[in-house]
Scaffold this motif. Structure first.
Motif, PDB file in Angstrom:
ATOM      1  N   CYS A   4       2.263  -9.555   7.121  1.00  8.92           N
ATOM      2  CA  CYS A   4       2.388  -8.701   5.931  1.00  8.92           C
ATOM      3  C   CYS A   4       3.842  -8.621   5.489  1.00  8.92           C
ATOM      4  O   CYS A   4       4.760  -8.643   6.306  1.00  8.92           O
ATOM      5  N   TYR A   7       3.654  -4.635   0.713  1.00  6.36           N
ATOM      6  CA  TYR A   7       2.258  -4.257   0.440  1.00  6.36           C
ATOM      7  C   TYR A   7       1.328  -5.471   0.345  1.00  6.36           C
ATOM      8  O   TYR A   7       0.159  -5.347  -0.008  1.00  6.36           O
ATOM      9  N   ARG A   8       1.823  -6.661   0.676  1.00  6.94           N
ATOM     10  CA  ARG A   8       0.986  -7.870   0.601  1.00  6.94           C
ATOM     11  C   ARG A   8       0.550  -8.309   1.989  1.00  6.94           C
ATOM     12  O   ARG A   8       1.359  -8.351   2.921  1.00  6.94           O
ATOM     13  N   TYR A  23      -3.881 -10.766  -0.162  1.00  8.19           N
ATOM     14  CA  TYR A  23      -4.447  -9.472  -0.541  1.00  8.19           C
ATOM     15  C   TYR A  23      -3.326  -8.513  -0.900  1.00  8.19           C
ATOM     16  O   TYR A  23      -2.248  -8.542  -0.290  1.00  8.19           O
ATOM     17  N   THR A  24      -3.584  -7.644  -1.865  1.00  9.45           N
ATOM     18  CA  THR A  24      -2.594  -6.652  -2.271  1.00  9.45           C
ATOM     19  C   THR A  24      -3.091  -5.269  -1.897  1.00  9.45           C
ATOM     20  O   THR A  24      -4.155  -4.843  -2.344  1.00  9.45           O
ATOM     21  N   CYS A  25      -2.315  -4.560  -1.086  1.00  8.68           N
ATOM     22  CA  CYS A  25      -2.694  -3.214  -0.646  1.00  8.68           C
ATOM     23  C   CYS A  25      -2.059  -2.161  -1.548  1.00  8.68           C
ATOM     24  O   CYS A  25      -1.241  -2.472  -2.410  1.00  8.68           O
TER      25      CYS A  25
END
Length: 426
Positions: A4, A7-8, A23-25
């Motif tokens: 990570c 935030y990715r 994915y983007t959190c």
């Protein structure tokens, strides 16, 4: 392989490091963990009290768990990979979330300690350390339906950690370092044995079960490792870590720097990496003649958490060796022969040991010391490997692939993967 960046969440193919999913959190990720079957991955954002779960089979599906005002300090998977255990702030409760039924269960009074949750290797049972009415308790749960199996109090002043034996038959419970006490409980809550080595001094610092569950190694602040056996739970031997190695049968490998002298035509890694890796100091191992004096750091007695005692210990997967580190001899790794119960090898590094980990399939130990080299030891010998990376790549921790074919090397801002060639069996 998951990593990570803020935030990715990035999922890569382990062999090519090609990005498979991105994915983007909702916020900066502070913790990630794979489910046991590698189909899901959770991302915990403790500051926001949120856990997001992503599916690798269905990239469009995702799940968000919001603990709201209760907050979040820890999150982990259950062994079935379909339940998530979230610990709320101030350890008020543990919330068990089901991905399948969307049901929620609550477990009260979890204890705030270093290692308060332990699952058996087969995933059937969970042990949880609890604190209520100023006393320590253990609750055993069946993981299939989260029903309480046993609940009993422990004879501890201030329980510090719990860990199952690999066979799932015995639970080790140890006390705060102010009280030398380790308790061994059966699955039905019976106290099998209590072990105390001494009193009125700092006690247990680390423990490790052997993969066969036959031995329990206890690392203490008195710079010794004590080995208990699984039949009587009595001590069978203790390993001392003196600053001077005198036994002529012990092999001492000493890391020494050598000036780089390499023909540039024969190099296989990219030219841009040359500037940093080619001209940085190379190193090799020499075998020292005993007696050998190791670098000893005198601990500061009036500080909390003194740098003294056995801070790291790990058994090899075949039960043959035990690797240890004595924190006041920070540059040395000790490797003990468990079959003969004797010191086998000492590796003396130029830098302080940051981390070591055994290959999951064979007796091969990887070590890092905060520089750009990874060190590998096996009974055949040891080797120092320079990582061909640009810039200053300081390896602070490492992690083996479950196949033993590769090892991930982690620095503060980067990671790389070291691939190991398999020996052809003739």
């Amino acid at each position: 392989m998951a990593s990570c960046v803020q935030y990715r969440l990035i999922i890569r193919d382990v062999n090519t490091l090609q990005i498979l999913q991105l994915y983007t959190c909702l916020d900066q990720i502070q913790y990630i963990e794979w489910s046991s079957d590698s189909l899901f991955i959770l991302c915990a954002m403790y500051k926001r009290g949120i856990v997001q779960v992503w599916s690798l089979e269905q990239p469009d599906w995702h799940c968000k768990i919001d603990e709201g005002s209760a907050g979040l300090v820890a999150s982990c998977w259950s062994p079935d990979g379909r339940h998530i255990l979230n610990t709320t702030e101030f350890h008020l409760r543990i919330t068990v979330w089901s991905l399948c039924t969307k049901s929620v269960s609550y477990i009260k009074y979890p204890k705030a300690c270093q290692q308060g949750i332990a699952f058996t290797k087969d995933g059937r049972y969970m042990a949880l350390a609890e604190r209520r009415d100023c006393k320590d308790f253990i609750s055993l749960f069946v993981c299939s339906d989260w029903q309480l199996l046993r609940h009993f109090d422990t004879e501890t002043q201030d329980l510090f950690g719990i860990e199952w034996a690999p066979n799932g038959c015995v639970l080790a419970v140890w006390d705060t370092c102010l009280e030398y006490k380790i308790l061994l409980y059966s699955l039905d809550g019976r106290l099998l044995s209590t072990y105390r080595a001494y009193e009125w001094s700092l006690g247990i610092k680390s423990i490790a079960w052997s993969p066969s569950s036959q031995f329990l190694a206890i690392g203490s602040y008195d710079e010794k490792v004590r080995i208990l056996n699984h039949v009587t739970w009595k001590k069978i031997t203790e390993f001392e870590h003196p600053a001077t190695i005198t036994n002529p049968k012990t092999i001492v490998y000493k890391e020494v720097e050598k000036s780089p002298s390499v023909e540039t035509e024969r190099l296989s890694f990219p030219r841009r990496a040359l500037a940093s890796s080619l001209f940085s100091a190379q190193s090799k191992y020499d075998i020292s003649q005993v007696p050998v004096s190791l670098q000893y750091v005198k601990p500061i007695a009036d500080r909390a958490n003194p740098k003294i005692g056995i801070g790291m210990l790990a058994f090899s997967p075949d039960n043959c060796f035990l690797a240890t580190k004595n924190d006041n001899i920070p540059n040395a790794v000790w490797i003990w022969d468990i079959q003969k119960l004797k010191l086998f090898v000492v590796l003396e590094q130029l830098g302080a040991i940051q981390s070591f980990q055994w290959d999951p399939l064979q007796p091969r130990l990887a070590i890092c010391t905060g520089n750009s080299k990874v060190y590998l030891w096996s009974p055949a010998g040891c080797v120092s490997v320079q990582v061909p990376m640009e810039g200053d790549f300081q390896i602070l921790s490492l992690c083996w692939h479950s196949s033993g074919d590769s090892v991930a090397l982690l620095s503060k801002d980067n990671f790389c993967v070291c691939y190991l060639e398999r020996e052809e069996v003739k």
